[in-house]
Design a protein around this motif. Structure first.
Motif, PDB file in Angstrom:
ATOM      1  N   LEU A 173      -4.849  -1.239  -1.697  1.00 43.72           N
ATOM      2  CA  LEU A 173      -4.555  -2.318  -2.639  1.00 43.72           C
ATOM      3  C   LEU A 173      -3.067  -2.371  -2.964  1.00 43.72           C
ATOM      4  O   LEU A 173      -2.501  -3.464  -3.131  1.00 43.72           O
ATOM      5  CB  LEU A 173      -5.366  -2.135  -3.920  1.00 43.72           C
ATOM      6  N   ASP A 174      -2.437  -1.222  -3.032  1.00 45.24           N
ATOM      7  CA  ASP A 174      -1.005  -1.180  -3.295  1.00 45.24           C
ATOM      8  C   ASP A 174      -0.230  -1.843  -2.160  1.00 45.24           C
ATOM      9  O   ASP A 174       0.732  -2.583  -2.390  1.00 45.24           O
ATOM     10  CB  ASP A 174      -0.551   0.267  -3.471  1.00 45.24           C
ATOM     11  N   LYS A 178       2.118  -5.197  -2.500  1.00 40.88           N
ATOM     12  CA  LYS A 178       3.521  -5.232  -2.074  1.00 40.88           C
ATOM     13  C   LYS A 178       3.762  -6.348  -1.063  1.00 40.88           C
ATOM     14  O   LYS A 178       4.789  -7.040  -1.120  1.00 40.88           O
ATOM     15  CB  LYS A 178       3.908  -3.883  -1.465  1.00 40.88           C
ATOM     16  N   ALA A 179       2.822  -6.529  -0.146  1.00 40.16           N
ATOM     17  CA  ALA A 179       2.969  -7.581   0.864  1.00 40.16           C
ATOM     18  C   ALA A 179       2.962  -8.964   0.214  1.00 40.16           C
ATOM     19  O   ALA A 179       3.733  -9.847   0.595  1.00 40.16           O
ATOM     20  CB  ALA A 179       1.848  -7.472   1.891  1.00 40.16           C
ATOM     21  N   TRP A 180       2.101  -9.165  -0.779  1.00 34.07           N
ATOM     22  CA  TRP A 180       2.048 -10.456  -1.462  1.00 34.07           C
ATOM     23  C   TRP A 180       3.315 -10.710  -2.272  1.00 34.07           C
ATOM     24  O   TRP A 180       3.768 -11.845  -2.389  1.00 34.07           O
ATOM     25  CB  TRP A 180       0.820 -10.505  -2.370  1.00 34.07           C
ATOM     26  N   GLU A 181       3.865  -9.655  -2.848  1.00 37.62           N
ATOM     27  CA  GLU A 181       5.091  -9.812  -3.634  1.00 37.62           C
ATOM     28  C   GLU A 181       6.281 -10.246  -2.776  1.00 37.62           C
ATOM     29  O   GLU A 181       7.236 -10.824  -3.278  1.00 37.62           O
ATOM     30  CB  GLU A 181       5.418  -8.487  -4.331  1.00 37.62           C
ATOM     31  N   GLU A 182       6.189  -9.986  -1.474  1.00 31.76           N
ATOM     32  CA  GLU A 182       7.279 -10.321  -0.561  1.00 31.76           C
ATOM     33  C   GLU A 182       7.097 -11.678   0.113  1.00 31.76           C
ATOM     34  O   GLU A 182       7.915 -12.087   0.938  1.00 31.76           O
ATOM     35  CB  GLU A 182       7.408  -9.229   0.501  1.00 31.76           C
ATOM     36  N   ARG A 192       2.058 -14.822  -5.186  1.00 30.71           N
ATOM     37  CA  ARG A 192       3.078 -13.867  -5.652  1.00 30.71           C
ATOM     38  C   ARG A 192       2.879 -13.541  -7.139  1.00 30.71           C
ATOM     39  O   ARG A 192       3.055 -12.397  -7.562  1.00 30.71           O
ATOM     40  CB  ARG A 192       4.476 -14.458  -5.437  1.00 30.71           C
ATOM     41  N   ALA A 193       2.487 -14.560  -7.900  1.00 28.05           N
ATOM     42  CA  ALA A 193       2.343 -14.368  -9.342  1.00 28.05           C
ATOM     43  C   ALA A 193       1.216 -13.404  -9.700  1.00 28.05           C
ATOM     44  O   ALA A 193       1.292 -12.698 -10.708  1.00 28.05           O
ATOM     45  CB  ALA A 193       2.118 -15.709 -10.027  1.00 28.05           C
ATOM     46  N   VAL A 198      -3.570  -7.317  -8.219  1.00 26.26           N
ATOM     47  CA  VAL A 198      -4.335  -6.727  -7.116  1.00 26.26           C
ATOM     48  C   VAL A 198      -4.264  -5.213  -7.184  1.00 26.26           C
ATOM     49  O   VAL A 198      -5.258  -4.504  -6.986  1.00 26.26           O
ATOM     50  CB  VAL A 198      -3.790  -7.221  -5.755  1.00 26.26           C
ATOM     51  N   ARG A 199      -3.095  -4.713  -7.497  1.00 27.91           N
ATOM     52  CA  ARG A 199      -2.857  -3.270  -7.519  1.00 27.91           C
ATOM     53  C   ARG A 199      -3.696  -2.607  -8.619  1.00 27.91           C
ATOM     54  O   ARG A 199      -3.603  -2.937  -9.780  1.00 27.91           O
ATOM     55  CB  ARG A 199      -1.379  -2.992  -7.752  1.00 27.91           C
ATOM     56  N   GLY A 200      -4.539  -1.694  -8.211  1.00 26.91           N
ATOM     57  CA  GLY A 200      -5.307  -0.910  -9.174  1.00 26.91           C
ATOM     58  C   GLY A 200      -6.510  -1.598  -9.779  1.00 26.91           C
ATOM     59  O   GLY A 200      -7.170  -1.026 -10.655  1.00 26.91           O
TER      60      GLY A 200
END
Length: 231
Positions: A173-174, A178-182, A192-193, A198-200
């Motif tokens: 998930l991490d 990270k991929a979505w944030e980029e 992105r928002a 998603v993480r955790g």
């Protein structure tokens, strides 16, 4: 006739189905053959064919057995709680038996007259009726719940089996986050928002939140607030 009686007593259909589920859990559908089944049960193929005609019938029986156990839930005080309990029972069964999601999809679409589809519809539909959903809307409402429950639970099971090898769920998930944030902010502003969410996140809690959203929609559409009652 006597040999057949002895076979029936020595090897029951229930034991065959139980062994089939064990093989499916460890080896998947490809690992379930009458040869592997006879080896596990230490018997001959004839004794199994006495109870089960072919692999298709065996898969249907295995699916039905797991679903029947999953739907053995204690009656809840309110229909809404009962629906959540049934949903969790199905979620857990699909999570614990990786082969189940595919079999459910197949049986619900190809043989809805079999035992599995009516069993699931009865468990949820009876509670939909208890909610007060009016006649003429119960099938559609129950179908919406079944579709969400089985679809979301199946996707969760697929996520668990297709994650990056040797990576934990949290690590996977991490990596997604990270991929979505980029992603390009012009093309994917929403994705992105929500990337940090998603993480955790907890898959089980997310699943139940989805059930609650469907139930909230059912309440809003079919169970309008009575005059003088808030909400």
């Amino acid at each position: 006739m006597a040999p057949r009686t002895r076979r029936t007593e020595a090897l029951s259909r229930d034991r065959i189905v139980e062994a089939a589920v064990e093989l499916l859990d460890t080896s998947g559908e490809a690992g379930l053959t009458f040869r592997t089944l006879t080896e596990r049960l230490a018997t001959g193929a004839g004794a199994i064919y006495w109870h089960v005609a072919n692999k298709g019938e065996l898969l249907e029986a295995a699916t039905d057995g797991v679903i029947a156990a999953a739907l053995t839930v204690e009656p809840a005080g309110a229909p809404r709680d009962g629906i959540r309990a049934v949903a969790l029972g199905l979620y857990d069964a699909i999570e614990h038996h990786p082969w189940l999601a595919t079999q459910l999809t197949s049986q619900l679409s190809r043989s809805p007259w079999g035992s599995v589809t009516p069993r699931i519809f009865e468990a949820i539909g009876r509670r939909v009726h208890a909610l007060g959903v009016p006649e003429g809307h119960r099938f559609t409402t129950t179908s919406a719940l079944v579709t969400y429950i089985l679809g979301a639970a199946g996707q969760n099971a697929a996520n668990a089996t297709s994650a990056v090898p040797h990576a934990s769920r949290a690590e996977f998930l991490d990596a997604v986050s990270k991929a979505w944030e980029e992603l390009d902010p012009d093309d994917y502003p929403f994705t992105r928002a929500v990337a940090a969410e998603v993480r955790g996140h907890d898959d089980r809690e997310q699943f139940l939140a989805g059930v609650d959203l469907v139930l909230a929609g059912i309440t809003a559409v079919h169970l309008p607030a009575r005059p003088g009652r808030a909400g």
